[in-house]
Enzyme design. Structure first.
Site, short mmCIF file in Angstrom:
data_model
loop_
_atom_site.label_atom_id
_atom_site.label_comp_id
_atom_site.label_asym_id
_atom_site.label_seq_id
_atom_site.Cartn_x
_atom_site.Cartn_y
_atom_site.Cartn_z
N HIS A 283 0.82 -1.21 0.00
CA HIS A 283 0.00 0.00 0.00
C HIS A 283 0.85 1.26 0.00
CE1 HIS A 283 -0.05 0.97 4.43
NE2 HIS A 283 -0.01 -0.33 4.60
N ASP A 295 5.64 1.19 7.36
CA ASP A 295 4.23 0.88 7.04
C ASP A 295 3.66 1.90 6.07
OD1 ASP A 295 1.63 0.00 7.01
OD2 ASP A 295 1.16 0.67 9.03
N GLU A 327 -5.29 2.00 2.18
CA GLU A 327 -5.26 0.78 3.02
C GLU A 327 -5.60 1.15 4.45
OE1 GLU A 327 -3.46 -2.37 5.66
OE2 GLU A 327 -3.20 -0.23 5.65
N GLU A 328 -5.02 2.24 4.90
CA GLU A 328 -5.17 2.63 6.32
C GLU A 328 -6.60 3.06 6.64
OE1 GLU A 328 -2.96 1.85 8.27
OE2 GLU A 328 -0.97 2.08 7.40
N ASP A 356 3.12 -6.05 3.22
CA ASP A 356 2.84 -4.88 4.06
C ASP A 356 3.71 -4.96 5.32
OD1 ASP A 356 1.70 -2.75 5.35
OD2 ASP A 356 -0.31 -3.60 5.49
N HIS A 450 2.35 3.31 13.25
CA HIS A 450 1.34 4.37 13.12
C HIS A 450 1.70 5.63 13.90
CE1 HIS A 450 -2.16 1.73 11.42
NE2 HIS A 450 -1.09 1.75 10.67
ZN LIG Z 1 0.20 -1.27 6.42
#
Ligand SMILES: [Zn+2]
Ligand SMILES: *[C@@H]1O[C@H](CO)[C@@H](O)[C@H](O)[C@H]1NC(C)=O
Ligand SMILES: *[C@@H]1O[C@H](CO)[C@@H](O)[C@H](O)[C@H]1NC(C)=O
Ligand SMILES: *[C@@H]1O[C@H](CO)[C@@H](O)[C@H](O)[C@H]1NC(C)=O
Ligand SMILES: *[C@@H]1O[C@H](CO)[C@@H](O)[C@H](O)[C@H]1NC(C)=O
Ligand SMILES: *[C@@H]1O[C@H](CO)[C@@H](O)[C@H](O)[C@H]1NC(C)=O
Ligand SMILES: *[C@@H]1O[C@H](CO)[C@@H](O)[C@H](O)[C@H]1NC(C)=O
Length: 519
Positions: A283, A295, A327-328, A356, A450
């Site tokens: 992604h 990520d 994606e998130e 991922d 994140h």
């Molecule tokens: Zn991810």
């Protein structure tokens, strides 16, 4: 030069494939390339893996971080969240890289779609005059009107709030407490709204920490919705049931839901059998909180490096790379792609491989725990290929739940064999895993998951190089031959792309849709 986004006229059109190459004005490389092209050898895994280097990965990581910084004016920090300059720049970067690999190797297209994106700024819950500081709004919760507090009596739903009849007349005008379970959070909130509730509180049905939950794509009648622990939920249900006068609750949610126009990038080799496609994806977006270098900058870059290396080879089966957007936000790009495949196109995809988070700093080598019975036939063969790869390198591995947390979910629902590997997110590494992989016990695989610190220092190059070689291996193996890999099964029951009812059932029971729990 930069390709420009915003190719109009295609937004909202299902499966709008915009030819990018025709919109470019880069000079084509000389015709002598055709001669070189014809001289290519059929890809083999060792030759393809030789192109994968730490230097190649780290150069691109630095470039991607610079792109994330383009969002600083708007977000006050680097990010590649959808709709930001950093994400648009990422899409441009992928397109420009593909262009550099040479127009004669890949057909490149953009798939436009609208993504719904939620931002949660703050929330608070007071019940019976007590501030419940542990409660937090679910992701994608609408704000309270004018982002001001709403106060109402506390009602409770019957059962688990999955049917309209679970909401009696006392729910009208109330804040309603609903137990988690049996249907998505979004359905519960929607039914509460239809019954006239002004807000909802969903309390857990299992002990432990509040898991991050989302209401998912809005259905239209959701109300501001908070999440609460089982302990407090049970406590207030008892209190409402047994007290003679009603309890009041107050909720404030400051949130925003936006619609963002964005794009998946698809690149397919011009060569190879187009009826037997090897597909893989990563992604392109990050969360708003940070630049997302692990990520999923790592997977995004791994795919670019493998796509570049592949141009040196002939392939027997076509190879299709995807860089998913949103994606998130709940796997929106990959879902959009997989769910809009016409059946004839669906059948051409022999498998989908998800990459991922390839480089978590406190990594484990995690293989998605697929099999040929609960998942489309071939998913188990793919898992075995990953096992064999790690074994052949003398490396340990673990199996991870195949629970809907990344972009393979839409492919499983569409009946397409799937799998993938990852190196771990917010989960905590155990002492047993330290024996298997090194690193530190009792901290997360990716302590910056994140967060703003998912930056250039948040990648482990040993893991990243190994996993990029694994990706090269997966591409080379299947581009050369599917061998005994199961052929696609035609769907039964006339359901597009769904191989059997048991598969569609298990796929629909995913607990996650991307990073957030939905059930
Ligand atoms: Zn991810
Ligand atoms: C990013 O691209 C989308 C789609 O073209 C556009 O709507 C949006 O305004 C762009 N974002 C920025 C910050 O320029
Ligand atoms: C409740 O407590 C939290 C954390 O202690 C605080 O941030 C919030 O403002 C409080 N809410 C109210 C309504 O007092
Ligand atoms: C809730 O009550 C109001 C009147 O107090 C009524 O107009 C409305 O139709 C009711 N809503 C539902 C869903 O029953
Ligand atoms: C509950 O809230 C209503 C409406 O704001 C208010 O009239 C009532 O006095 C409150 N009851 C209690 C027990 O605080
Ligand atoms: C493990 O902990 C040590 C000491 O705190 C630290 O220097 C090192 O960076 C950590 N390694 C990982 C992979 O987290
Ligand atoms: C694999 O795990 C074993 C423990 O089960 C350990 O002894 C070995 O060193 C590990 N291999 C690697 C490459 O880390």
């Amino acid at each position: 030069m930069k390709t420009t986004l915003g190719l109009g006229g295609s937004l909202g059109v299902l499966l709008a494939m915009v030819e990018v190459t025709s919109a470019l004005t880069l000079p084509v490389k000389g015709d002598f390339n055709q001669f070189v092209l014809d001289a290519k050898q059929v890809v083999d895994t060792d030759s393809l893996q030789q192109y994968i280097t730490e230097k190649g990965l780290s150069k691109r990581a630095a470039e991607l971080y610079e792109i994330a910084k383009e969002s600083e004016a708007e977000y006050h920090h680097p990010t590649r969240v959808i709709g930001s300059k950093g994400h648009n720049g990422t899409i441009d970067y992928i397109l420009n890289s593909l262009e550099e690999f040479g127009r004669d190797y890949y057909d490149v297209s953009l798939q436009a779609f609208s993504a719904i994106s939620g931002s949660l700024f703050s929330s608070s819950l007071t019940i019976d005059g007590k501030n419940i500081s542990e409660a937090s709004a679910l992701y994608m919760s609408p704000p309270t009107p004018d982002k001001k507090p709403v106060t109402a009596h506390l009602a409770i739903s019957s059962n688990d709030g999955c049917k309209p009849s679970d909401f009696g007349p006392e729910v009208n005008g109330s804040i309603v407490l609903i137990q988690r379970g049996n249907c998505p959070f979004g359905d519960k909130s929607e039914l509460a709204g239809l019954a006239g509730a002004v807000a909802a509180i969903i309390y857990n049905n299992v002990d432990g920490d509040n898991i991050p939950g989302t209401l998912g794509t809005p259905l239209g009648h959701e109300v501001p919705t908070m999440g609460l622990s089982k302990k407090l939920g049970d406590h207030f249900v008892e209190k409402v049931k047994h007290s003679s006068q009603s309890l009041n609750a107050t909720i404030v949610v400051d949130s925003q839901i936006d619609i963002v126009d964005t794009f998946n990038v698809i690149a397919e080799s011009k060569r190879g059998d187009k009826g037997n496609v090897v597909m893989l994806g990563a992604h392109s977006d990050s969360v708003a909180a940070g630049p997302g270098i692990n990520d999923d900058g790592s997977g995004t870059i791994s795919l670019l490096e493998v796509a570049q290396a592949l141009t040196n080879f002939e392939v027997n089966n076509a190879v299709r790379f995807a860089w998913w957007s949103a994606e998130e936000e709940g796997l929106l790009g990959s879902d959009h792609y997989a769910s809009n495949l016409p059946e004839s196109e669906n059948q051409k995809i022999r498998l989908f491989m998800d990459y991922d988070m390839m480089a978590s700093p406190n990594y484990a080598y995690q293989i998605y725990n697929a099999n040929n019975e609960d998942h489309p036939s071939g998913s188990g063969d793919l898992k075995q290929m990953y096992v064999d790869f790690y074994k052949s390198h003398g490396l340990n591995y673990t199996f991870e739940p195949f629970d809907g947390r990344s972009d393979y979910a839409g492919f499983l629902v569409a009946g397409i064999p799937s799998g993938g590997v990852a190196t771990g997110a917010e989960g905590i590494k155990t002492t047993e895993e330290v024996a298997l992989f090194g690193g530190n016990a009792s901290i997360a695989y990716d302590p910056c998951y994140h967060q703003l610190c998912d930056d250039l220092s948040n990648v482990d190059y040993d893991a990243w190089v190994i996993n990029t070689k694994l990706i090269a291996h997966s591409v080379a193996s299947y581009a050369k031959s599917f061998g005994s890999f199961p052929v696609r099964v035609k769907p039964e029951y006339g359901q597009v792309g769904v191989a059997s009812s048991s598969v569609s059932q298990s796929a629909m029971q995913f607990q996650y849709r991307g990073p957030y729990a939905i059930f």
